[in-house]
Write an enzyme that holds these catalytic residues in place. Structure first.
Site, PDB file in Angstrom:
ATOM      1  N   CYS A 132     -15.119  -6.344  16.713  1.00  0.00           N
ATOM      2  CA  CYS A 132     -16.284  -7.135  17.110  1.00  0.00           C
ATOM      3  C   CYS A 132     -17.234  -6.380  18.038  1.00  0.00           C
ATOM      4  CB  CYS A 132     -15.859  -8.454  17.749  1.00  0.00           C
ATOM      5  SG  CYS A 132     -14.734  -8.304  19.148  1.00  0.00           S
TER       6      CYS A 132
ATOM      7  N   HIS B 118     -13.829 -11.705  22.783  1.00  0.00           N
ATOM      8  CA  HIS B 118     -14.688 -11.516  21.612  1.00  0.00           C
ATOM      9  C   HIS B 118     -16.080 -11.088  22.051  1.00  0.00           C
ATOM     10  CE1 HIS B 118     -15.946 -12.058  17.473  1.00  0.00           C
ATOM     11  NE2 HIS B 118     -16.964 -12.798  17.870  1.00  0.00           N
TER      12      HIS B 118
END
Length: 221
Positions: A88, A160
């Site tokens: 990510c 994330h």
């Protein structure tokens, strides 16, 4: 059986490593990431801000990030994240670069990847990314450096990365964990960074009462 793509280790939230990735990937050195240490003080961040990369606990992704209900806007470069491990951070950088008018050095591996995938669908972009050997090599070099212990592609992480960009006057949050770009209303070059800070404060800090996050700002110097 189709060949499986690479599963990425995570990159540490360090502007030195983010800049290593983009500069060795062929982005002009007039662009750099700066860490934003406080949402209240942006005075030391050069203008204009091009994009923001935001790291937060992934358990808050569903609670704090709206669902995508609109069709994928044609003017936004967006890629899904599927079966690529902890990619990510690298995807957030690619989203940040692809949705800006960035200058590149000759033979840039990042520009080559973005140019060849610009018309591909969101899943095909991810597949191409997971099999792009020059990008994989550079990403691995960045992932094993830094001050934190090296985390494997299959190890639990708990955080994330997402990217914020403004495209044609609209502020978007981009994360491959969602089905498309998430619009947050109007924005401009002059208001972009403050617009992003307002989203972070409203949807993450105030809603979840969290200070467990990091912010990196891509600027043109």
């Amino acid at each position: 059986m189709a060949e499986e793509g690479h599963r990425f280790r995570p990159i540490e939230t360090d502007p030195i490593l983010f800049n290593k990735f983009i500069h060795e990937g062929g982005v002009s050195k007039s662009y750099s990431f700066y860490e934003l240490y406080s949402l209240e003080d942006t005075s030391y961040i050069p203008s204009p801000a091009q994009a923001v990369v935001f790291l937060f606990p992934d358990k808050e992704l569903e609670d704090c990030t709206p669902d995508v209900k609109d069709e994928l806007p044609k003017d936004v470069y967006f890629m899904k994240q599927k079966d690529v491990g902890h990619a990510c951070g690298f995807i957030a950088m690619l989203h940040s670069l692809a949705n800006n008018d960035i200058s590149y050095e000759k033979d840039s591996i990042i520009k080559s990847y973005l140019d060849t995938t610009k018309d591909a669908n969101a899943f095909a972009k991810c597949v191409a990314f997971s099999k792009n050997q020059p990008i994989i090599k550079l990403a691995e070099e960045c992932a094993v450096q830094g001050q934190s212990a090296v985390v494997g592609a299959e190890d639990p992480l708990g955080y994330h990365y997402v990217s914020f960009v403004h495209v044609n006057g609209i502020l978007y949050q981009l994360t491959g964990a969602k089905s498309g770009p998430i619009p947050y209303g109007s924005s401009s070059e002059s208001t972009f960074l403050q617009d992003v800070i307002k989203v972070i404060q409203t949807h993450y800090v105030e809603k979840k009462k969290t200070i467990d996050f990091s912010v990196l700002v891509l600027v043109k110097e």
